[in-house]
Design a protein around this motif. Structure first.
Motif, PDB file in Angstrom:
ATOM      1  N   SER A   1       0.829  -1.200   0.000  1.00  0.00           N
ATOM      2  CA  SER A   1       0.000   0.000   0.000  1.00  0.00           C
ATOM      3  C   SER A   1       0.862   1.247   0.000  1.00  0.00           C
ATOM      4  CB  SER A   1      -0.873   0.038   1.264  1.00  0.00           C
ATOM      5  OG  SER A   1      -1.795  -0.999   1.244  1.00  0.00           O
ATOM      6  N   GLY A   2       0.469   2.221  -0.804  1.00  0.00           N
ATOM      7  CA  GLY A   2       1.154   3.511  -0.829  1.00  0.00           C
ATOM      8  C   GLY A   2       2.401   3.540  -1.691  1.00  0.00           C
ATOM      9  N   GLU A   3       2.854   2.363  -2.154  1.00  0.00           N
ATOM     10  CA  GLU A   3       4.063   2.317  -2.984  1.00  0.00           C
ATOM     11  C   GLU A   3       3.714   2.458  -4.461  1.00  0.00           C
ATOM     12  OE1 GLU A   3       6.849  -0.711  -0.291  1.00  0.00           O
ATOM     13  OE2 GLU A   3       6.046  -1.416  -2.202  1.00  0.00           O
ATOM     14  N   VAL A   4       4.644   3.045  -5.206  1.00  0.00           N
ATOM     15  CA  VAL A   4       4.510   3.114  -6.661  1.00  0.00           C
ATOM     16  C   VAL A   4       5.675   2.335  -7.270  1.00  0.00           C
ATOM     17  CG1 VAL A   4       4.492   4.603  -8.701  1.00  0.00           C
ATOM     18  CG2 VAL A   4       3.382   5.374  -6.592  1.00  0.00           C
TER      19      VAL A   4
ATOM     20  N   GLU B   1      -1.114   9.780  -8.075  1.00  0.00           N
ATOM     21  CA  GLU B   1      -0.114  10.069  -7.032  1.00  0.00           C
ATOM     22  C   GLU B   1      -0.823  10.506  -5.737  1.00  0.00           C
ATOM     23  OE1 GLU B   1       3.229   9.830  -6.825  1.00  0.00           O
ATOM     24  OE2 GLU B   1       3.453  10.926  -4.937  1.00  0.00           O
TER      25      GLU B   1
ATOM     26  N   THR C   1      -2.147   7.711  -3.689  1.00  0.00           N
ATOM     27  CA  THR C   1      -1.172   6.944  -2.903  1.00  0.00           C
ATOM     28  C   THR C   1      -1.006   7.537  -1.501  1.00  0.00           C
ATOM     29  OG1 THR C   1       0.808   8.179  -3.600  1.00  0.00           O
ATOM     30  CG2 THR C   1       0.132   6.333  -4.993  1.00  0.00           C
TER      31      THR C   1
ATOM     32  N   ASN D   1      -3.873   5.536   0.380  1.00  0.00           N
ATOM     33  CA  ASN D   1      -2.833   4.515   0.503  1.00  0.00           C
ATOM     34  C   ASN D   1      -2.820   3.527  -0.670  1.00  0.00           C
ATOM     35  OD1 ASN D   1      -0.660   4.056   2.100  1.00  0.00           O
ATOM     36  ND2 ASN D   1      -1.689   2.686   3.532  1.00  0.00           N
TER      37      ASN D   1
ATOM     38  N   GLY E   1      -1.721   1.412  -3.696  1.00  0.00           N
ATOM     39  CA  GLY E   1      -0.476   0.856  -4.238  1.00  0.00           C
ATOM     40  C   GLY E   1      -0.587   0.835  -5.751  1.00  0.00           C
TER      41      GLY E   1
END
Ligand code: ADP
Ligand code: MG
Length: 241
Positions: A28-31, A184, A187, A191, A193
């Motif tokens: 979660s929250g990562e790109v 963005e 994210t 949260n 992903g």
């Protein structure tokens, strides 16, 4: 915190092995960005994660918080929290975007109270004409309008993970900025992903990757920080093949 985990994924289409063992973990929250030459298998990866018909999984696993995604149909994967923005969004004559969203929210047991306001607010954030939601889904929309439409749906549905298959294809600069900026923001706000498949570092001006993966011939051959994409711009894929 959720985890999308892909382990040793191998898949074939039309009798040809395309994915030759993909390992990828997105939280979660990562790109995570995936870059690679044409034919590397990037779209195949997105199709297999979502369960598009015609692909045969030969081995490996795709799990969302430990739940086997490969064992359930596409619509259940979507309810579980996976969302694909297709490279070429499908036109669906006879079904309006707002009807589709109402069905999707109901299937998620989230109800449709305030949905029109939510659509208007999401449309406003990405300069999408909210009037288009009461027309047939994606029919006769421009490339930019289609991607804005898909991004609006992403905003309303708030999935856990979004797979963007070349969000930047068919988009003008303004539409790309609006859509990438919205993803963005998700994210941070919800949260989200993200697995972003792209050819262009231009996308990263708005959508900031934590990790960049380079995929060649069905395998991830290199992973690193955003600097990997800059190196790619200079050296091309030959250096990674
Ligand atoms: P990428 O998105 O990285 O450009 P794709 O995943 O679209 O690559 O394609 C990988 C390879 O799989 C290509 O050689 C392509 O021709 C082949 N392929 C993909 N889908 C099909 C299909 N439905 N039938 C036959 N071959 C396919
Ligand atoms: Mg592709």
């Amino acid at each position: 915190m959720s985890t999308l985990e892909i382990k040793g994924l191998r898949a074939e289409v039309a009798g040809k092995e395309i994915l030759k063992g993909i390992d990828l973990t997105v939280k979660s929250g990562e790109v995570h960005a995936i870059m690679g030459p044409n034919g590397a298998g990037k779209s195949t990866l997105s199709a297999v994660i979502m369960g598009k018909p015609g692909y045969t999984v030969l081995g490996g696993s795709v799990t969302l918080d430990g739940v086997d995604m490969l064992a359930i149909p596409t619509w259940e994967r979507a309810i579980a929290g996976l969302h694909l923005v297709m490279q070429y969004p499908t036109e669906v004559p006879g079904v309006h975007a707002d009807q589709m969203l109402a069905e999707a929210l109901t299937a998620r047991q989230r109800g449709t109270d305030g949905m029109a306001d939510r659509i208007a607010s999401e449309a406003g954030r990405i300069n999408f004409d909210a009037g288009l939601v009461s027309r047939a889904l994606n029919v006769d929309l421009s490339g930019g309008e289609k991607k804005r439409n898909e991004t609006m749906q992403l905003g309303v549905l708030e999935p856990k993970f979004a797979i963007l298959d070349e969000l930047d294809s068919g988009l003008d600069i303004d539409a790309l900025r609006d859509c990438a900026r919205r993803v963005e923001a998700a994210t941070h706000e919800s949260n989200l992903g993200v697995l972003a498949i792209t050819h262009y570092v231009r996308l990263f001006e708005e959508l900031k990757p934590d990790i960049v993966h380079i995929m060649v011939a069905g395998r991830i051959v290199s992973s690193g920080g955003p600097e990997l994409a800059d190196q790619l711009e200079i050296d091309g894929y030959a250096a990674f093949a």
